[in-house]
Design a protein around this motif. Structure first.
Motif, PDB file in Angstrom:
ATOM      1  N   CYS A  22      27.536 -26.954  17.329  1.00 14.99           N
ATOM      2  CA  CYS A  22      28.064 -28.283  17.627  1.00 14.99           C
ATOM      3  C   CYS A  22      27.211 -29.285  16.876  1.00 14.99           C
ATOM      4  CB  CYS A  22      28.035 -28.551  19.119  1.00 14.99           C
ATOM      5  SG  CYS A  22      28.449 -30.253  19.571  1.00 14.99           S
ATOM      6  N   ALA A  23      27.838 -30.024  15.998  1.00 18.32           N
ATOM      7  CA  ALA A  23      27.101 -30.992  15.194  1.00 18.32           C
ATOM      8  C   ALA A  23      27.626 -32.390  15.459  1.00 18.32           C
ATOM      9  CB  ALA A  23      27.241 -30.650  13.717  1.00 18.32           C
ATOM     10  N   ALA A  24      26.695 -33.310  15.625  1.00 15.29           N
ATOM     11  CA  ALA A  24      27.076 -34.707  15.787  1.00 15.29           C
ATOM     12  C   ALA A  24      27.376 -35.309  14.422  1.00 15.29           C
ATOM     13  CB  ALA A  24      25.951 -35.474  16.464  1.00 15.29           C
ATOM     14  N   SER A  25      28.345 -36.203  14.369  1.00 12.75           N
ATOM     15  CA  SER A  25      28.692 -36.851  13.107  1.00 12.75           C
ATOM     16  C   SER A  25      27.524 -37.690  12.607  1.00 12.75           C
ATOM     17  CB  SER A  25      29.943 -37.706  13.273  1.00 12.75           C
ATOM     18  OG  SER A  25      29.743 -38.682  14.284  1.00 12.75           O
ATOM     19  N   ARG A  26      27.542 -38.013  11.314  1.00 10.74           N
ATOM     20  CA  ARG A  26      26.414 -38.696  10.680  1.00 10.74           C
ATOM     21  C   ARG A  26      26.176 -40.087  11.241  1.00 10.74           C
ATOM     22  NH1 ARG A  26      27.046 -37.138   4.236  1.00 10.74           N
ATOM     23  NH2 ARG A  26      26.806 -34.885   4.494  1.00 10.74           N
ATOM     24  N   SER A  27      27.192 -40.641  11.900  1.00 14.14           N
ATOM     25  CA  SER A  27      27.043 -41.976  12.461  1.00 14.14           C
ATOM     26  C   SER A  27      26.210 -41.988  13.740  1.00 14.14           C
ATOM     27  CB  SER A  27      28.417 -42.575  12.754  1.00 14.14           C
ATOM     28  OG  SER A  27      29.110 -41.753  13.672  1.00 14.14           O
ATOM     29  N   ILE A  28      25.926 -40.774  14.244  1.00 18.88           N
ATOM     30  CA  ILE A  28      25.174 -40.673  15.494  1.00 18.88           C
ATOM     31  C   ILE A  28      23.688 -40.581  15.186  1.00 18.88           C
ATOM     32  CG2 ILE A  28      24.744 -39.233  17.517  1.00 18.88           C
ATOM     33  CD1 ILE A  28      27.705 -38.508  17.492  1.00 18.88           C
ATOM     34  N   TYR A  29      22.902 -41.471  15.797  1.00 23.41           N
ATOM     35  CA  TYR A  29      21.463 -41.529  15.554  1.00 23.41           C
ATOM     36  C   TYR A  29      20.708 -40.562  16.445  1.00 23.41           C
ATOM     37  CZ  TYR A  29      16.714 -43.359  15.634  1.00 23.41           C
ATOM     38  OH  TYR A  29      15.348 -43.475  15.585  1.00 23.41           O
ATOM     39  N   SER A  30      21.106 -40.499  17.709  1.00 23.52           N
ATOM     40  CA  SER A  30      20.396 -39.603  18.625  1.00 23.52           C
ATOM     41  C   SER A  30      21.341 -39.075  19.691  1.00 23.52           C
ATOM     42  CB  SER A  30      19.228 -40.328  19.296  1.00 23.52           C
ATOM     43  OG  SER A  30      19.689 -41.326  20.170  1.00 23.52           O
ATOM     44  N   VAL A  31      20.961 -37.954  20.224  1.00 21.51           N
ATOM     45  CA  VAL A  31      21.743 -37.311  21.284  1.00 21.51           C
ATOM     46  C   VAL A  31      20.786 -36.859  22.378  1.00 21.51           C
ATOM     47  CG1 VAL A  31      23.364 -35.483  21.874  1.00 21.51           C
ATOM     48  CG2 VAL A  31      23.412 -36.474  19.581  1.00 21.51           C
ATOM     49  N   ASP A  32      21.080 -37.227  23.608  1.00 20.69           N
ATOM     50  CA  ASP A  32      20.267 -36.812  24.747  1.00 20.69           C
ATOM     51  C   ASP A  32      20.994 -35.746  25.535  1.00 20.69           C
ATOM     52  OD1 ASP A  32      19.473 -40.270  25.299  1.00 20.69           O
ATOM     53  OD2 ASP A  32      18.353 -38.783  24.158  1.00 20.69           O
ATOM     54  N   GLY A  33      20.289 -34.669  25.876  1.00 21.55           N
ATOM     55  CA  GLY A  33      20.865 -33.670  26.755  1.00 21.55           C
ATOM     56  C   GLY A  33      22.183 -33.105  26.255  1.00 21.55           C
ATOM     57  N   MET A  34      22.128 -31.968  25.596  1.00 17.43           N
ATOM     58  CA  MET A  34      23.350 -31.350  25.093  1.00 17.43           C
ATOM     59  C   MET A  34      23.652 -30.073  25.866  1.00 17.43           C
ATOM     60  SD  MET A  34      23.010 -31.946  20.987  1.00 17.43           S
ATOM     61  CE  MET A  34      24.802 -31.880  20.719  1.00 17.43           C
ATOM     62  N   GLY A  35      24.900 -29.659  25.787  1.00 16.14           N
ATOM     63  CA  GLY A  35      25.259 -28.443  26.515  1.00 16.14           C
ATOM     64  C   GLY A  35      26.602 -27.908  26.104  1.00 16.14           C
ATOM     65  N   TRP A  36      26.917 -26.763  26.660  1.00 12.92           N
ATOM     66  CA  TRP A  36      28.203 -26.101  26.439  1.00 12.92           C
ATOM     67  C   TRP A  36      28.878 -25.861  27.786  1.00 12.92           C
ATOM     68  CZ3 TRP A  36      30.272 -25.339  21.702  1.00 12.92           C
ATOM     69  CH2 TRP A  36      29.411 -25.424  20.602  1.00 12.92           C
ATOM     70  N   TYR A  37      30.161 -26.138  27.811  1.00 17.33           N
ATOM     71  CA  TYR A  37      31.003 -25.864  28.963  1.00 17.33           C
ATOM     72  C   TYR A  37      32.193 -25.055  28.476  1.00 17.33           C
ATOM     73  CZ  TYR A  37      28.377 -29.385  31.555  1.00 17.33           C
ATOM     74  OH  TYR A  37      27.368 -30.093  32.186  1.00 17.33           O
ATOM     75  N   ARG A  38      32.867 -24.398  29.399  1.00 15.48           N
ATOM     76  CA  ARG A  38      34.048 -23.636  28.999  1.00 15.48           C
ATOM     77  C   ARG A  38      35.140 -23.764  30.046  1.00 15.48           C
ATOM     78  NH1 ARG A  38      31.616 -17.448  29.606  1.00 15.48           N
ATOM     79  NH2 ARG A  38      31.577 -17.368  31.908  1.00 15.48           N
ATOM     80  N   GLN A  39      36.356 -23.567  29.583  1.00 14.44           N
ATOM     81  CA  GLN A  39      37.507 -23.629  30.476  1.00 14.44           C
ATOM     82  C   GLN A  39      38.480 -22.522  30.105  1.00 14.44           C
ATOM     83  OE1 GLN A  39      39.468 -27.438  30.650  1.00 14.44           O
ATOM     84  NE2 GLN A  39      40.396 -26.945  32.623  1.00 14.44           N
ATOM     85  N   ALA A  40      38.703 -21.637  31.046  1.00 17.55           N
ATOM     86  CA  ALA A  40      39.674 -20.562  30.866  1.00 17.55           C
ATOM     87  C   ALA A  40      41.031 -21.027  31.395  1.00 17.55           C
ATOM     88  CB  ALA A  40      39.212 -19.311  31.596  1.00 17.55           C
ATOM     89  N   PRO A  41      42.113 -20.414  30.936  1.00 20.54           N
ATOM     90  CA  PRO A  41      43.446 -20.815  31.407  1.00 20.54           C
ATOM     91  C   PRO A  41      43.547 -20.740  32.923  1.00 20.54           C
ATOM     92  CG  PRO A  41      43.634 -19.384  29.513  1.00 20.54           C
ATOM     93  CD  PRO A  41      42.185 -19.381  29.895  1.00 20.54           C
ATOM     94  N   GLY A  42      44.021 -21.813  33.520  1.00 18.45           N
ATOM     95  CA  GLY A  42      44.208 -21.839  34.962  1.00 18.45           C
ATOM     96  C   GLY A  42      42.949 -22.059  35.764  1.00 18.45           C
ATOM     97  N   LYS A  43      41.845 -22.291  35.083  1.00 14.52           N
ATOM     98  CA  LYS A  43      40.571 -22.498  35.782  1.00 14.52           C
ATOM     99  C   LYS A  43      39.972 -23.843  35.440  1.00 14.52           C
ATOM    100  CE  LYS A  43      39.287 -17.632  36.237  1.00 14.52           C
ATOM    101  NZ  LYS A  43      38.204 -16.630  36.044  1.00 14.52           N
ATOM    102  N   GLN A  44      39.031 -24.272  36.270  1.00 12.42           N
ATOM    103  CA  GLN A  44      38.359 -25.536  36.004  1.00 12.42           C
ATOM    104  C   GLN A  44      37.288 -25.343  34.927  1.00 12.42           C
ATOM    105  OE1 GLN A  44      36.832 -26.931  39.801  1.00 12.42           O
ATOM    106  NE2 GLN A  44      38.707 -28.068  40.209  1.00 12.42           N
TER     107      GLN A  44
END
Length: 122
Positions: A22-44
């Motif tokens: 996951c890469a932030a676009s060049r216009s973004i100077y900083s990012v705090d706290g990153m993560g990954w989430y997932r969603q399966a069909p029919g689930k939250q």
């Protein structure tokens, strides 16, 4: 334009590996706290893993010992190394940032990428 762009998804057999980026676009100077989430069909949408600016990580029980989250040197990139994949890992995976700040000083909280599909199947 501010964006979080995911890549690396695809089809993999059970027991295989994938690395999501996951890469932030060049216009973004900083990012705090990153993560990954997932969603399966029919689930939250559910948390997979997070990493703070200081490198503290947190994992969902379902992926502990199999997935590893890390940040790039620029700290505006986050990776998810996924090993020993199981069919139940099949989902749309989303990158998340607690806060992004662009070069104009504009700050946006809880920003999401558009996601990438991971399918684990034989």
């Amino acid at each position: 334009q501010v964006q979080l762009v995911e890549s690396g998804g695809g089809l993999v057999q059970p027991g295989g590996s994938l690395t999501l980026s996951c890469a932030a676009s060049r216009s973004i100077y900083s990012v705090d706290g990153m993560g990954w989430y997932r969603q399966a069909p029919g689930k939250q949408r559910e948390l997979v893993a997070t990493i703070t600016s200081r490198g503290t990580t947190n994992y969902a029980d379902a992926v502990k010992g199999r997935f590893t989250i890390s940040r790039g040197n620029a700290e505006t990139t986050v990776y998810l190394q996924m090993n020993s994949l199981k069919p139940e890992d099949t989902a749309f995976y989303y990158c998340h940032a607690e806060r992004i700040t662009d070069y104009s000083g504009r700050s946006i909280a809880k920003y999401w990428g558009h996601g990438t599909q991971v399918t684990v199947s034989s």
